[in-house]
Write a protein that holds these residues in place. Sequence first.
Motif, PDB file in Angstrom:
ATOM      1  N   ALA A   1      12.843   9.095  -1.059  1.00 53.51           N
ATOM      2  CA  ALA A   1      13.795   8.278  -0.677  1.00 53.51           C
ATOM      3  C   ALA A   1      13.172   6.863  -0.027  1.00 53.51           C
ATOM      4  CB  ALA A   1      14.421   8.725   0.659  1.00 53.51           C
ATOM      5  N   PHE A   2      11.982   6.786   0.558  1.00 50.71           N
ATOM      6  CA  PHE A   2      11.301   5.704   0.919  1.00 50.71           C
ATOM      7  C   PHE A   2      10.805   4.688  -0.258  1.00 50.71           C
ATOM      8  CE2 PHE A   2       7.249   3.380   1.659  1.00 50.71           C
ATOM      9  CZ  PHE A   2       7.582   2.569   2.445  1.00 50.71           C
ATOM     10  N   HIS A   3      10.452   5.434  -1.183  1.00 53.65           N
ATOM     11  CA  HIS A   3       9.861   4.725  -2.521  1.00 53.65           C
ATOM     12  C   HIS A   3      11.028   3.930  -2.900  1.00 53.65           C
ATOM     13  CE1 HIS A   3       7.003   3.870  -5.628  1.00 53.65           C
ATOM     14  NE2 HIS A   3       8.016   3.799  -6.486  1.00 53.65           N
ATOM     15  N   GLY A   4      12.110   4.652  -3.154  1.00 54.19           N
ATOM     16  CA  GLY A   4      13.166   3.947  -3.766  1.00 54.19           C
ATOM     17  C   GLY A   4      13.850   2.847  -2.996  1.00 54.19           C
ATOM     18  N   VAL A   5      14.002   3.232  -1.738  1.00 58.75           N
ATOM     19  CA  VAL A   5      14.857   2.165  -0.636  1.00 58.75           C
ATOM     20  C   VAL A   5      13.465   0.774  -0.621  1.00 58.75           C
ATOM     21  CG1 VAL A   5      15.012   1.467   1.529  1.00 58.75           C
ATOM     22  CG2 VAL A   5      15.976   3.537   0.476  1.00 58.75           C
ATOM     23  N   ASN A   6      12.417   1.228  -0.585  1.00 65.12           N
ATOM     24  CA  ASN A   6      11.179   0.181  -0.288  1.00 65.12           C
ATOM     25  C   ASN A   6      11.331  -0.632  -1.702  1.00 65.12           C
ATOM     26  OD1 ASN A   6       9.167  -1.372   1.103  1.00 65.12           O
ATOM     27  ND2 ASN A   6       7.611  -0.118  -0.179  1.00 65.12           N
ATOM     28  N   GLY A   7      11.113  -0.146  -2.915  1.00 65.81           N
ATOM     29  CA  GLY A   7      11.406  -0.744  -4.112  1.00 65.81           C
ATOM     30  C   GLY A   7      12.765  -1.523  -4.228  1.00 65.81           C
TER      31      GLY A   7
ATOM     32  N   LEU B   1      18.834  -4.967   4.107  1.00 67.29           N
ATOM     33  CA  LEU B   1      17.915  -4.042   4.565  1.00 67.29           C
ATOM     34  C   LEU B   1      18.680  -2.845   5.763  1.00 67.29           C
ATOM     35  CD1 LEU B   1      14.944  -3.070   5.214  1.00 67.29           C
ATOM     36  CD2 LEU B   1      14.939  -4.723   7.103  1.00 67.29           C
ATOM     37  N   ALA B   2      19.334  -3.248   6.618  1.00 67.82           N
ATOM     38  CA  ALA B   2      19.935  -2.411   7.337  1.00 67.82           C
ATOM     39  C   ALA B   2      20.973  -1.269   6.515  1.00 67.82           C
ATOM     40  CB  ALA B   2      21.196  -3.117   8.215  1.00 67.82           C
ATOM     41  N   VAL B   3      21.510  -1.719   5.154  1.00 64.82           N
ATOM     42  CA  VAL B   3      22.318  -0.660   4.619  1.00 64.82           C
ATOM     43  C   VAL B   3      21.430   0.159   3.738  1.00 64.82           C
ATOM     44  CG1 VAL B   3      23.759  -0.665   2.541  1.00 64.82           C
ATOM     45  CG2 VAL B   3      24.321  -2.187   4.158  1.00 64.82           C
ATOM     46  N   LEU B   4      20.266  -0.264   3.356  1.00 69.05           N
ATOM     47  CA  LEU B   4      19.381   0.448   2.521  1.00 69.05           C
ATOM     48  C   LEU B   4      18.664   1.505   3.570  1.00 69.05           C
ATOM     49  CD1 LEU B   4      17.646  -1.899   0.144  1.00 69.05           C
ATOM     50  CD2 LEU B   4      19.183  -0.104  -0.397  1.00 69.05           C
ATOM     51  N   VAL B   5      18.269   1.130   4.825  1.00 65.35           N
ATOM     52  CA  VAL B   5      17.760   1.903   5.799  1.00 65.35           C
ATOM     53  C   VAL B   5      18.615   3.076   6.222  1.00 65.35           C
ATOM     54  CG1 VAL B   5      16.810   2.189   8.303  1.00 65.35           C
ATOM     55  CG2 VAL B   5      15.808   0.268   6.637  1.00 65.35           C
TER      56      VAL B   5
ATOM     57  N   LEU C   1       0.864  -1.301   0.209  1.00 67.03           N
ATOM     58  CA  LEU C   1      -0.065   0.230  -0.078  1.00 67.03           C
ATOM     59  C   LEU C   1       0.972   1.270  -0.038  1.00 67.03           C
ATOM     60  CD1 LEU C   1      -2.835   1.305   0.310  1.00 67.03           C
ATOM     61  CD2 LEU C   1      -2.538   0.918   2.598  1.00 67.03           C
ATOM     62  N   LEU C   2       2.046   1.509   0.802  1.00 72.87           N
ATOM     63  CA  LEU C   2       2.853   2.438   0.939  1.00 72.87           C
ATOM     64  C   LEU C   2       3.447   2.641  -0.322  1.00 72.87           C
ATOM     65  CD1 LEU C   2       4.196   2.181   4.324  1.00 72.87           C
ATOM     66  CD2 LEU C   2       2.749   3.933   3.550  1.00 72.87           C
ATOM     67  N   GLN C   3       3.921   1.566  -1.020  1.00 75.10           N
ATOM     68  CA  GLN C   3       4.511   1.825  -2.276  1.00 75.10           C
ATOM     69  C   GLN C   3       3.631   2.449  -3.306  1.00 75.10           C
ATOM     70  OE1 GLN C   3       7.677   1.071  -2.446  1.00 75.10           O
ATOM     71  NE2 GLN C   3       8.415   1.219  -4.712  1.00 75.10           N
ATOM     72  N   ARG C   4       2.399   2.073  -3.342  1.00 72.27           N
ATOM     73  CA  ARG C   4       1.431   2.847  -4.201  1.00 72.27           C
ATOM     74  C   ARG C   4       1.102   4.166  -3.798  1.00 72.27           C
ATOM     75  NH1 ARG C   4       3.018  -2.143  -5.058  1.00 72.27           N
ATOM     76  NH2 ARG C   4       2.251  -3.145  -6.807  1.00 72.27           N
TER      77      ARG C   4
END
Length: 121
Positions: A71-77, A96-100, A16-19
């Motif tokens: 930033a969230f959209h990119g990291v999550n994707g 996940l840790a590196v991306l966060v 949902l957050l990605q959309r």
Amino acid sequence: MAERYSSFAPGGTRWLLQRITAAFLVVVLAFHFFQLHFVTHAAEVTFMGTQARMQNVGYFLTMVLFLITAAFHGVNGVYNALINQGLEGTRKKVVLAVLVIAGGALIAQGVYVAVAMAGWI
């Protein structure tokens, strides 16, 4: 027939957050493009003009939300694309840790620049 696989659980929070972030990014990117290519032409974009725009609280908040959302959209994707490619176990946790951390650093630096451009520090 090939089976469809996605790390996004349909109806899940990350899905949902990605959309939602995608829809927000389309709208704000259109605003950003319109503002900096039609209202203010590229040749007229200056450091002082950017400072003036960033001093407008509405513009400032829009750009900071744009940064955080992107930033969230990119990291999550990226994270979910890697999961779809078979990332699991310890590597999944490390990625996940590196991306966060990278996303957090990007947001922190971007907010710092935005605040500096607004003249608040």
